[in-house]
Design an enzyme around this catalytic site. Structure first.
Site, PDB file in Angstrom:
ATOM      1  CE  LYS A   9      -2.639   2.480   3.592  1.00  0.00           C
ATOM      2  NZ  LYS A   9      -1.537   3.249   4.173  1.00  0.00           N
ATOM      3  CG  ASN A  10       2.269   2.776   3.589  1.00  0.00           C
ATOM      4  OD1 ASN A  10       1.106   3.047   3.335  1.00  0.00           O
ATOM      5  ND2 ASN A  10       2.723   2.634   4.837  1.00  0.00           N
TER       6      ASN A  10
ATOM      7  CB  CYS B 219      -5.291   5.994  10.612  1.00  0.00           C
ATOM      8  SG  CYS B 219      -5.768   4.586   9.614  1.00  0.00           S
TER       9      CYS B 219
ATOM     10  NE  ARG C  49      -0.658  10.230  10.469  1.00  0.00           N
ATOM     11  CZ  ARG C  49      -0.967   9.218   9.661  1.00  0.00           C
ATOM     12  NH1 ARG C  49      -2.171   8.730   9.651  1.00  0.00           N
ATOM     13  NH2 ARG C  49      -0.072   8.711   8.844  1.00  0.00           N
TER      14      ARG C  49
ATOM     15  CG  ASP D 163       2.078   1.551   9.310  1.00  0.00           C
ATOM     16  OD1 ASP D 163       1.714   2.391  10.155  1.00  0.00           O
ATOM     17  OD2 ASP D 163       2.174   1.815   8.092  1.00  0.00           O
TER      18      ASP D 163
ATOM     19  NE  ARG E  48      -7.382   4.603   4.816  1.00  0.00           N
ATOM     20  CZ  ARG E  48      -6.499   5.187   5.614  1.00  0.00           C
ATOM     21  NH1 ARG E  48      -6.811   5.433   6.855  1.00  0.00           N
ATOM     22  NH2 ARG E  48      -5.317   5.541   5.182  1.00  0.00           N
TER      23      ARG E  48
HETATM   24  C1  UD1 Z   1       3.765   7.019   6.506  1.00  0.00           C
HETATM   25  C2  UD1 Z   1       2.927   5.814   6.198  1.00  0.00           C
HETATM   26  C3  UD1 Z   1       2.243   5.314   7.455  1.00  0.00           C
HETATM   27  C4  UD1 Z   1       3.265   5.085   8.546  1.00  0.00           C
HETATM   28  C5  UD1 Z   1       4.151   6.311   8.735  1.00  0.00           C
HETATM   29  C6  UD1 Z   1       5.310   6.078   9.704  1.00  0.00           C
HETATM   30  C7  UD1 Z   1       2.200   6.087   3.892  1.00  0.00           C
HETATM   31  C8  UD1 Z   1       1.057   6.355   2.974  1.00  0.00           C
HETATM   32  N1  UD1 Z   1       1.917   6.156   5.191  1.00  0.00           N
HETATM   33  O1  UD1 Z   1       2.889   8.031   6.969  1.00  0.00           O
HETATM   34  O2  UD1 Z   1       1.575   4.097   7.147  1.00  0.00           O
HETATM   35  O3  UD1 Z   1       2.569   4.842   9.759  1.00  0.00           O
HETATM   36  O4  UD1 Z   1       4.728   6.693   7.482  1.00  0.00           O
HETATM   37  O5  UD1 Z   1       6.132   5.059   9.256  1.00  0.00           O
HETATM   38  O6  UD1 Z   1       3.305   5.795   3.467  1.00  0.00           O
HETATM   39  N2  UD1 Z   1       5.560  14.577  11.329  1.00  0.00           N
HETATM   40  C9  UD1 Z   1       5.634  15.906  11.701  1.00  0.00           C
HETATM   41  N3  UD1 Z   1       5.496  16.851  10.725  1.00  0.00           N
HETATM   42  C10 UD1 Z   1       5.284  16.530   9.428  1.00  0.00           C
HETATM   43  C11 UD1 Z   1       5.212  15.181   9.061  1.00  0.00           C
HETATM   44  C12 UD1 Z   1       5.350  14.216  10.036  1.00  0.00           C
HETATM   45  O7  UD1 Z   1       5.824  16.228  12.870  1.00  0.00           O
HETATM   46  O8  UD1 Z   1       5.170  17.449   8.597  1.00  0.00           O
HETATM   47  C13 UD1 Z   1       5.671  13.523  12.362  1.00  0.00           C
HETATM   48  C14 UD1 Z   1       4.354  12.757  12.516  1.00  0.00           C
HETATM   49  O9  UD1 Z   1       3.478  13.409  13.410  1.00  0.00           O
HETATM   50  C15 UD1 Z   1       4.826  11.434  13.058  1.00  0.00           C
HETATM   51  C16 UD1 Z   1       6.179  11.242  12.357  1.00  0.00           C
HETATM   52  O10 UD1 Z   1       6.573  12.538  11.925  1.00  0.00           O
HETATM   53  O11 UD1 Z   1       5.050  11.525  14.441  1.00  0.00           O
HETATM   54  C17 UD1 Z   1       6.144  10.273  11.203  1.00  0.00           C
HETATM   55  O12 UD1 Z   1       5.260  10.736  10.214  1.00  0.00           O
HETATM   56  P1  UD1 Z   1       5.489  10.466   8.661  1.00  0.00           P
HETATM   57  O13 UD1 Z   1       6.747   9.695   8.446  1.00  0.00           O
HETATM   58  O14 UD1 Z   1       5.328  11.746   7.937  1.00  0.00           O
HETATM   59  O15 UD1 Z   1       4.283   9.500   8.320  1.00  0.00           O
HETATM   60  P2  UD1 Z   1       3.345   9.557   7.079  1.00  0.00           P
HETATM   61  O16 UD1 Z   1       4.102   9.917   5.851  1.00  0.00           O
HETATM   62  O17 UD1 Z   1       2.117  10.337   7.428  1.00  0.00           O
END
Ligand code: UD1
Length: 415
Positions: free
Chosen positions: A22-23, A116, A121, A303, A395
């Site tokens: 998926k990711n 989710c 986030r 995950d 999803r």
């Molecule tokens: C992706 C994955 C999700 C997985 C996550 C962590 C996809 C579609 N989703 O989500 O399944 O759970 O990686 O491995 O690939 N953060 C900030 N600011 C930002 C962005 C992130 O503070 O602008 C923080 C988030 O709150 C969180 C951490 O960074 O604590 C990790 O988030 P991130 O790696 O961005 O996850 P996603 O890309 O949303």
């Protein structure tokens, strides 16, 4: 909303096919819009998040054609659209279209994403990085309005290696003059898969030690790419088998990017063997408690946290799980406790005292992986469990009921 009915207490045996990740699929589908051409994507999972991503592509003028698990995206006639809340509220990864649109159309209007509910986030890392690349972003009415006419390459040092932010930068960087360097980049296997796809369409992308370099592309080309196997789906079926007992073969699972998950199941007493085209897994006779902390790759993936917790509820002693990625990713623990588990939550830490068995109950999925964890727990107990909130599970899992039934488990989906 549909629900899953599970009649647990049966050991699992046989072979389960692991679908495409998926990711990896989601950002690669977003990336199809940047090359103005034909993209043949094999091994694409048929899950709601993928269908919703395809819907955005279609709304933006791409043609989508499915042939079994291959999706063909023709983005030659793509046009700018505003991506509204009706669709972004359904999945967080819709934010990656921001980078793709800023590149191809020099502008993007994307409503703030849903997905989710596992924590705050924020998107500050995405926004700051794009601003560093010359994109002017106005945040109003729950929407990002981006003007990328003055897009430029940059050296970006991420304060945290966010997966989504890294992917957004990679997509927009394909259009920025010169070379963009992302330091402290996410190097999850799925991000590496996106890099591979970008190279396929002609964007020179080099991945080093937490550094990703992307050079502007002048001519894009058509691409044919096969999505990597889903390491989280593979881990989920390991958890299913560890909960229910039995032995299964995870066809197409790739052990190379599952190190921390395999180590955890190994320390629990499972028997794991690697074969040419998959992984053989035998459930532990008695589950050895573990201390697990989630983290960025190659550490234990967040995950997989709910699914491993389902297994640890049945361990022969006390386990500790620390969730270091998201603030609010323990909703499933409350549901496990309804089934007789003994879990105490203290901030980012869950203390799990193993019990002999769980009892069938009606529970609620609050997010995708938590929902999967509830199915794992239900498989372990004698009798009928009901898992509500199937929309979350759909999803990210392609026909999970078919996969579990194929292993001899009894589960049905009711709409
Ligand atoms: C992706 C994955 C999700 C997985 C996550 C962590 C996809 C579609 N989703 O989500 O399944 O759970 O990686 O491995 O690939 N953060 C900030 N600011 C930002 C962005 C992130 O503070 O602008 C923080 C988030 O709150 C969180 C951490 O960074 O604590 C990790 O988030 P991130 O790696 O961005 O996850 P996603 O890309 O949303």
């Amino acid at each position: 909303m549909g629900r899953y009915i599970v009649y647990g207490g049966k050991k699992l045996f046989g072979t389960v096919d692991i679908h495409g990740s998926k990711n990896a699929a989601l950002p690669i589908l977003c990336a199809c819009i940047i090359n103005s051409g034909i993209n043949i994507i094999h091994n694409c999972p048929k899950i709601t998040d993928v269908f919703n991503t395809c819907k955005i592509l279609q709304m933006a003028g791409c043609t989508i054609k499915w042939e079994n698990s291959t999706v063909i995206v023709d983005s030659s006639k793509a046009k700018f659209i505003e991506i509204g809340e009706d669709i972004t509220s359904k999945m967080r990864s819709s934010i990656i279209f921001m980078g793709a649109f800023c590149g191809r159309f020099k502008k993007a209007v994307v409503s703030k994403p849903g997905g989710c509910k596992i924590g705050k986030r924020p998107l500050d890392i995405h926004i700051e990085a794009l601003k560093n690349m010359g994109v002017v972003i106005d945040e109003s009415n729950n929407c990002f309005v981006c003007d990328a006419k003055k897009l430029k390459s940059a050296e970006i040092n991420l304060r945290f290696p966010s997966v989504g932010a890294t992917e957004n930068i990679m997509l927009v960087a394909a259009f920025a003059d010169g070379k963009t360097v992302i330091k402290n980049a996410a190097v999850e296997p799925e991000t590496m898969a996106l890099a591979e796809f970008l190279n396929q369409i002609g964007v020179n992308t080099v991945c080093g030690d937490n550094v990703i370099t992307i050079c502007k592309k002048c001519d894009f080309c058509n691409a044919e790419y096969s999505i990597i196997p889903d390491r989280i789906e593979a881990g989920t079926f390991m958890a299913a088998c560890a909960c229910s007992g039995g032995e299964i073969f995870l066809k197409n699972a790739d052990a190379h990017n599952m190190g921390s998950v395999i180590d955890a199941f190994d320390s629990m007493g499972s028997k794991i063997e690697f074969c040419g085209n998959g992984i053989y897994f035998k459930a532990p006779d008695s589950i050895i408690p573990q201390n697990i902390k989630t983290g960025i790759y190659p550490n234990f993936p967040t995950d997989m946290q709910p699914q491993i917790m389902a297994v640890l509820t049945l361990a022969r002693g006390k386990s500790v799980v620390i969730e270091s990625m998201f603030e609010n990713r323990f909703n499933h623990a409350i549901e496990f406790n309804k089934m007789g588990a003994n879990i105490e939550i203290d901030g980012k830490m869950a203390i799990i005292k193993g019990v002999k068995e769980l009892y069938p109950k009606e529970t609620m999925a609050f997010d995708l992986r938590g929902g999967a964890g509830l199915i794992m727990a239900a498989l372990s107990c004698n009798g009928m469990s009901i898992i509500n909130g199937s929309t979350y599970i759909k999803r990210g899992y392609e026909n999970i009921e078919k996969s579990i039934s194929g292993l001899g488990g009894i589960i049905k989906y009711e709409n």
